[in-house]
Design a protein around this motif. Structure first.
Motif, short mmCIF file in Angstrom:
data_model
loop_
_atom_site.label_atom_id
_atom_site.label_comp_id
_atom_site.label_asym_id
_atom_site.label_seq_id
_atom_site.Cartn_x
_atom_site.Cartn_y
_atom_site.Cartn_z
N ARG A 76 0.88 -1.16 -0.08
CA ARG A 76 -0.03 0.14 0.19
C ARG A 76 0.93 1.22 -0.08
N THR A 77 0.62 2.15 -0.82
CA THR A 77 1.39 3.52 -0.96
C THR A 77 0.69 4.52 -0.10
N THR A 78 1.25 5.09 0.50
CA THR A 78 0.69 6.35 1.34
C THR A 78 1.06 7.61 0.81
N ARG A 79 0.24 8.61 0.90
CA ARG A 79 0.53 9.72 0.53
C ARG A 79 0.94 10.49 1.44
N ARG A 80 2.36 11.05 1.16
CA ARG A 80 3.06 11.80 1.92
C ARG A 80 2.51 13.55 2.03
N ALA A 81 2.38 13.94 3.33
CA ALA A 81 1.91 15.50 3.44
C ALA A 81 3.28 16.21 2.44
N PRO A 82 2.79 17.34 1.92
CA PRO A 82 3.78 18.26 1.39
C PRO A 82 4.68 19.05 2.52
N THR A 83 6.05 18.95 2.20
CA THR A 83 6.58 19.73 2.77
C THR A 83 6.44 21.15 3.03
N ALA A 84 6.89 22.09 3.97
CA ALA A 84 6.67 23.33 4.02
C ALA A 84 7.05 24.05 2.67
N ARG A 85 8.09 23.65 2.03
CA ARG A 85 8.44 24.37 0.94
C ARG A 85 7.60 24.05 -0.23
N GLN A 86 7.25 22.93 -0.21
CA GLN A 86 6.20 22.15 -1.34
C GLN A 86 4.91 23.11 -0.91
N ALA A 87 4.46 23.08 0.21
CA ALA A 87 3.18 23.77 0.44
C ALA A 87 3.09 25.29 0.03
N ALA A 88 4.20 25.76 0.18
CA ALA A 88 4.61 27.23 -0.26
C ALA A 88 4.46 27.21 -1.66
N LEU A 89 5.02 26.41 -2.52
CA LEU A 89 5.25 26.49 -3.96
C LEU A 89 3.85 26.19 -4.45
N LEU A 90 3.11 25.37 -4.00
CA LEU A 90 1.77 24.87 -4.49
C LEU A 90 0.87 26.41 -4.11
N ASP A 91 0.90 27.09 -3.09
CA ASP A 91 0.31 28.52 -2.97
C ASP A 91 0.71 29.39 -3.90
N GLU A 92 1.85 29.30 -4.19
CA GLU A 92 2.45 30.37 -5.22
C GLU A 92 2.22 29.85 -6.63
N LEU A 93 1.82 28.65 -7.01
CA LEU A 93 1.15 28.17 -8.16
C LEU A 93 -0.16 28.59 -8.41
N LEU A 94 -0.82 28.46 -7.20
CA LEU A 94 -2.17 28.70 -7.13
C LEU A 94 -2.52 29.99 -7.44
N ARG A 95 -1.71 31.16 -6.82
CA ARG A 95 -1.73 32.39 -7.14
C ARG A 95 -1.59 32.66 -8.69
N LEU A 96 -0.46 32.13 -9.44
CA LEU A 96 -0.18 32.08 -10.54
C LEU A 96 -1.40 31.74 -11.32
N PHE A 97 -1.66 30.63 -11.32
CA PHE A 97 -2.83 29.95 -12.17
C PHE A 97 -4.11 30.65 -11.90
N LEU A 98 -4.48 31.34 -10.80
CA LEU A 98 -5.49 32.25 -10.75
C LEU A 98 -5.41 33.36 -11.46
N ALA A 99 -4.39 33.96 -11.52
CA ALA A 99 -4.02 35.31 -12.51
C ALA A 99 -4.07 35.14 -13.77
N GLU A 100 -3.40 34.14 -14.08
CA GLU A 100 -3.06 34.14 -15.51
C GLU A 100 -3.42 32.71 -16.22
N GLY A 101 -4.10 31.76 -15.70
CA GLY A 101 -4.38 30.54 -16.22
C GLY A 101 -3.32 29.56 -16.25
N PHE A 102 -3.44 28.41 -16.68
CA PHE A 102 -2.26 27.38 -16.74
C PHE A 102 -2.22 26.59 -18.02
N ALA A 103 -3.04 26.86 -18.94
CA ALA A 103 -3.00 26.01 -20.28
C ALA A 103 -1.82 26.31 -21.22
N GLU A 104 -1.41 27.60 -21.19
CA GLU A 104 -0.53 28.12 -22.25
C GLU A 104 1.01 27.93 -21.69
#
Length: 197
Positions: A3-31
């Motif tokens: 069984r594989t367990t899903r690891r919680a993101p590190t603090a750095r990964q969580a911060a990157l996900l937040d930054e990506l979310l801000r970027l996605f919300l502002a500019e989209g992601f498809a291009e």
């Protein structure tokens, strides 16, 4: 069988996900490419690959996070409402606020990519279910007239989906926030005791 367990993101990964979310919300992601994201976030592509193995899976992860966090904030607002009328008002105002930060490009990209569109659709279905539950509660509490809660909830769900996909905003030339306010007026006015037949 392992069984594989899903690891919680590190603090750095969580911060990157937040930054990506801000970027996605502002500019989209498809291009954008993973190289574009890495350059904008001042990190390596391997750092992004640690979050998700592809751009597509990264998009699913970030969009999923957006809806998860938005739902938590909306439900927090709903929890403070005194009755079903207040719950509907808080729910729709919260949805308006949460979607108000999303650019038209983000909304279009989510709708155009089937895996993220599926996340959107699940959220619209959940919203219809919540509205239906609030209507049922309101009828029982006596704050709403007796209506077909499932039907009205589904109709509200269609309108919410129209708002979320940008169709209503485009056709009526209004913002998502204005559309949610109008939906709240429509529901709360139409459900008030003494209205209808």
């Amino acid at each position: 069988m392992t069984r594989t367990t899903r690891r919680a993101p590190t603090a750095r990964q969580a911060a990157l996900l937040d930054e990506l979310l801000r970027l996605f919300l502002a500019e989209g992601f498809a291009e954008a490419t993973l190289d574009d994201f890495a350059a904008r976030l001042h990190c390596s592509k391997s750092t992004l690959y640690a979050l998700a193995p592809s751009k597509e899976q990264l998009a699913v992860k970030v969009v999923g996070q957006f809806f998860r966090v938005a739902t938590e904030r909306v439900e927090s607002r709903v929890a403070g409402a005194a009755d079903a009328r207040g719950r509907i008002a808080a729910y729709l105002a919260g949805a308006a606020d949460e979607l108000g930060v999303a650019s038209p490009r983000f909304v279009a990209d989510v709708a155009d990519f089937p895996p993220t569109a599926a996340i959107y659709e699940r959220n619209a279905a959940a919203a219809a279910a919540r509205i239906r539950a609030f209507i049922t509660e309101g009828v029982a509490e006596g704050v709403f007239r007796d209506v077909h809660a499932r039907l009205v909830g589904e109709m509200a769900g269609w309108l919410i989906e129209g708002i979320q996909t940008g169709v209503l905003a485009e056709r009526a030339a209004v913002s998502d926030s204005e559309a949610f306010a109008a939906l709240a007026d429509l529901l709360l006015g139409g459900l008030a005791p003494g209205t209808g037949r």
